[in-house]
Design an enzyme around this catalytic site. Sequence first.
Site, PDB file in Angstrom:
ATOM      1  N   ARG A  92      15.330  62.903   9.892  1.00  0.00           N
ATOM      2  CA  ARG A  92      16.402  63.156   9.003  1.00  0.00           C
ATOM      3  C   ARG A  92      17.149  64.090   9.562  1.00  0.00           C
ATOM      4  O   ARG A  92      17.982  64.681   9.388  1.00  0.00           O
ATOM      5  CB  ARG A  92      16.227  63.559   8.057  1.00  0.00           C
ATOM      6  CG  ARG A  92      15.572  63.074   6.234  1.00  0.00           C
ATOM      7  CD  ARG A  92      16.265  62.403   5.963  1.00  0.00           C
ATOM      8  NE  ARG A  92      14.840  60.989   5.079  1.00  0.00           N
ATOM      9  CZ  ARG A  92      14.990  61.585   3.927  1.00  0.00           C
ATOM     10  NH1 ARG A  92      15.932  62.506   2.897  1.00  0.00           N
ATOM     11  NH2 ARG A  92      14.119  61.272   3.081  1.00  0.00           N
TER      12      ARG A  92
ATOM     13  N   ARG B 110      30.022  57.855   6.519  1.00  0.00           N
ATOM     14  CA  ARG B 110      29.242  58.075   5.502  1.00  0.00           C
ATOM     15  C   ARG B 110      30.847  57.440   4.561  1.00  0.00           C
ATOM     16  O   ARG B 110      30.371  56.771   3.711  1.00  0.00           O
ATOM     17  CB  ARG B 110      28.996  59.112   5.213  1.00  0.00           C
ATOM     18  CG  ARG B 110      27.555  58.933   3.915  1.00  0.00           C
ATOM     19  CD  ARG B 110      26.500  57.731   4.221  1.00  0.00           C
ATOM     20  NE  ARG B 110      25.315  57.903   3.569  1.00  0.00           N
ATOM     21  CZ  ARG B 110      26.447  56.810   2.157  1.00  0.00           C
ATOM     22  NH1 ARG B 110      27.174  56.519   1.606  1.00  0.00           N
ATOM     23  NH2 ARG B 110      25.074  57.530   0.973  1.00  0.00           N
TER      24      ARG B 110
ATOM     25  N   TYR C 147       7.908  54.624  -4.387  1.00  0.00           N
ATOM     26  CA  TYR C 147       9.479  53.802  -4.749  1.00  0.00           C
ATOM     27  C   TYR C 147       9.552  52.151  -4.995  1.00  0.00           C
ATOM     28  O   TYR C 147      10.388  51.814  -5.391  1.00  0.00           O
ATOM     29  CB  TYR C 147      10.141  54.163  -3.156  1.00  0.00           C
ATOM     30  CG  TYR C 147      10.094  55.884  -2.602  1.00  0.00           C
ATOM     31  CD1 TYR C 147      10.977  56.221  -3.729  1.00  0.00           C
ATOM     32  CD2 TYR C 147      10.229  56.306  -1.443  1.00  0.00           C
ATOM     33  CE1 TYR C 147      11.536  57.462  -2.813  1.00  0.00           C
ATOM     34  CE2 TYR C 147       9.525  57.309  -1.428  1.00  0.00           C
ATOM     35  CZ  TYR C 147      10.883  58.253  -2.647  1.00  0.00           C
ATOM     36  OH  TYR C 147      11.173  59.929  -1.680  1.00  0.00           O
TER      37      TYR C 147
HETATM   38  O1  CP3 Z   1      16.623  61.768  10.772  1.00  0.00           O
HETATM   39  C1  CP3 Z   1      17.643  61.003  10.484  1.00  0.00           C
HETATM   40  O2  CP3 Z   1      18.482  60.708  10.322  1.00  0.00           O
HETATM   41  C2  CP3 Z   1      16.022  59.345  10.560  1.00  0.00           C
HETATM   42  C3  CP3 Z   1      16.187  58.662   9.492  1.00  0.00           C
HETATM   43  C4  CP3 Z   1      15.508  58.370   8.291  1.00  0.00           C
HETATM   44  C5  CP3 Z   1      16.319  58.169   7.452  1.00  0.00           C
HETATM   45  N1  CP3 Z   1      15.329  58.441   6.232  1.00  0.00           N
HETATM   46  C6  CP3 Z   1      17.467  58.140   7.442  1.00  0.00           C
HETATM   47  C7  CP3 Z   1      18.193  58.790   5.626  1.00  0.00           C
HETATM   48  C8  CP3 Z   1      14.429  58.839   8.070  1.00  0.00           C
HETATM   49  C9  CP3 Z   1      13.334  59.207   9.581  1.00  0.00           C
HETATM   50  C10 CP3 Z   1      13.583  58.507   6.825  1.00  0.00           C
HETATM   51  C11 CP3 Z   1      12.306  59.097   6.498  1.00  0.00           C
HETATM   52  C12 CP3 Z   1      12.425  58.782   4.398  1.00  0.00           C
HETATM   53  N2  CP3 Z   1      13.386  58.149   3.439  1.00  0.00           N
HETATM   54  C13 CP3 Z   1      10.940  59.398   4.280  1.00  0.00           C
HETATM   55  C14 CP3 Z   1      10.049  60.211   4.457  1.00  0.00           C
HETATM   56  C15 CP3 Z   1      10.626  61.227   5.202  1.00  0.00           C
HETATM   57  C16 CP3 Z   1      10.118  62.619   3.915  1.00  0.00           C
HETATM   58  O3  CP3 Z   1      11.776  62.827   3.942  1.00  0.00           O
HETATM   59  O4  CP3 Z   1       9.837  63.137   3.684  1.00  0.00           O
HETATM   60  C17 CP3 Z   1      11.330  59.273   2.606  1.00  0.00           C
HETATM   61  C18 CP3 Z   1      10.379  59.831   1.119  1.00  0.00           C
HETATM   62  C19 CP3 Z   1      12.534  58.864   2.924  1.00  0.00           C
HETATM   63  C20 CP3 Z   1      13.041  57.989   1.320  1.00  0.00           C
HETATM   64  C21 CP3 Z   1      14.810  58.239   1.341  1.00  0.00           C
HETATM   65  N3  CP3 Z   1      15.772  57.988   2.157  1.00  0.00           N
HETATM   66  C22 CP3 Z   1      15.119  59.351   0.378  1.00  0.00           C
HETATM   67  C23 CP3 Z   1      14.702  59.703  -0.769  1.00  0.00           C
HETATM   68  C24 CP3 Z   1      16.680  59.216   0.201  1.00  0.00           C
HETATM   69  C25 CP3 Z   1      17.738  59.908  -0.612  1.00  0.00           C
HETATM   70  C26 CP3 Z   1      17.271  61.917  -0.679  1.00  0.00           C
HETATM   71  C27 CP3 Z   1      17.768  62.394   0.644  1.00  0.00           C
HETATM   72  O5  CP3 Z   1      17.083  63.321   1.214  1.00  0.00           O
HETATM   73  O6  CP3 Z   1      18.817  61.933   1.268  1.00  0.00           O
HETATM   74  C28 CP3 Z   1      17.064  58.522   1.848  1.00  0.00           C
HETATM   75  C29 CP3 Z   1      18.790  58.953   1.932  1.00  0.00           C
HETATM   76  C30 CP3 Z   1      17.884  58.793   3.737  1.00  0.00           C
HETATM   77  N4  CP3 Z   1      17.569  58.282   4.379  1.00  0.00           N
HETATM   78  C31 CP3 Z   1      19.472  60.064   4.211  1.00  0.00           C
HETATM   79  C32 CP3 Z   1      19.343  59.783   5.494  1.00  0.00           C
HETATM   80  C33 CP3 Z   1      19.393  60.344   6.510  1.00  0.00           C
HETATM   81  C34 CP3 Z   1      20.605  60.897   3.259  1.00  0.00           C
HETATM   82  C35 CP3 Z   1      21.562  59.557   3.357  1.00  0.00           C
HETATM   83  C36 CP3 Z   1      22.610  59.821   2.244  1.00  0.00           C
HETATM   84  O7  CP3 Z   1      23.129  60.384   1.891  1.00  0.00           O
HETATM   85  O8  CP3 Z   1      23.563  59.512   3.743  1.00  0.00           O
END
Ligand code: CP3
Length: 304
Positions: A2, A15, A121
Amino acid sequence: MRQAGRYLPQYRELREKHSLRELFFTPDLATQVTLMPIEELDFDAAILFSDIMTIALALGLKLDFQEGPKIDPMVRPEHVDALPFVYETLSPIWETIRLLKQQLSVPLIGFCGAPFTVASYLVEGGLEGIKKWVYRFPQQLEWLLEKIACASIFYLENQVQAGVDAIQIFDSWANVLSKEQFLRFCLPFYRRLIDAAKVPVILFARSLVLHIEEIKDLPCALSCDWSVPLSTIRKTTTQTLQGNLDPDFLYAPLDVVRQETRQLLLSMKEDRAFIAALGHGIKPDTPVAAVKTMVQTVREWIPC
Ligand code: CP3
């Protein structure tokens, strides 16, 4: 992990104009977001801007992102048999990778979720729901994991074909399983995903170190959280180790950030198989200056 998340002002600006789905599936936008932390922070590698849950589309499910990924309707045991494979839904991601490879001067890391975390999920009730499957419907769970694994292998192979240099596998929720359950529902899938990737693989699972005896011979690097120091994990395995700073340490004053980063570097100083990184994702309100300080401290470090 992230790294391109909400802590970057440029990201937040973009965003405001676009939904997450739009960002993930519009190659120009996904490329722009992937490049942001590289331009701003000078990391050694970029991580593709996508999400582990995009794979849900390839299983014919409806996916939206609100406070995290939302599947509607969620999967019930009687649905598993009929889940289709709709592979073309993911093709904008291959285009993003091709665009990135033309512009990047550092390696690009692709990724996927491990089947157990993706399933948590997808199923009704989320994490609590999947624990019910573990005890009440273990065979349907295995079948669901199998379907996710097939889609993930397709997903990885296409990322590699489009040009990613390495793959990270995320099993963020593996820590809710007992050892016996981990051996049944997680470990066999790691082997298959690693074999399919054909490029270097980094495996992240929360509390991975609990299963170190079982994973220490997998041909991959281990991305570790901060529960155990890397120098201790090193006593058990020769695998490349990544991590393992607590992302919350970035809220500390900058001199503490510098000091804690140096302490990690010092603890691994003669280790050639070490990637300095956080032990999990950066939180949205993390000060950018702290991330910069951490990266600079690593850059300035001259191994003895
Ligand atoms: O580093 C990066 O930004 C690369 C892209 C990336 C995202 N998600 C973009 C994202 C990666 C590598 C992930 C992995 C991911 N996604 C995981 C595994 C890593 C971990 O955190 O354990 C999981 C479990 C997810 C599922 C997911 N996606 C959740 C639970 C959420 C919401 C909660 C949160 O922490 O933001 C997302 C949304 C998400 N995916 C965001 C990003 C940058 C947030 C974006 C926003 O709200 O604008």
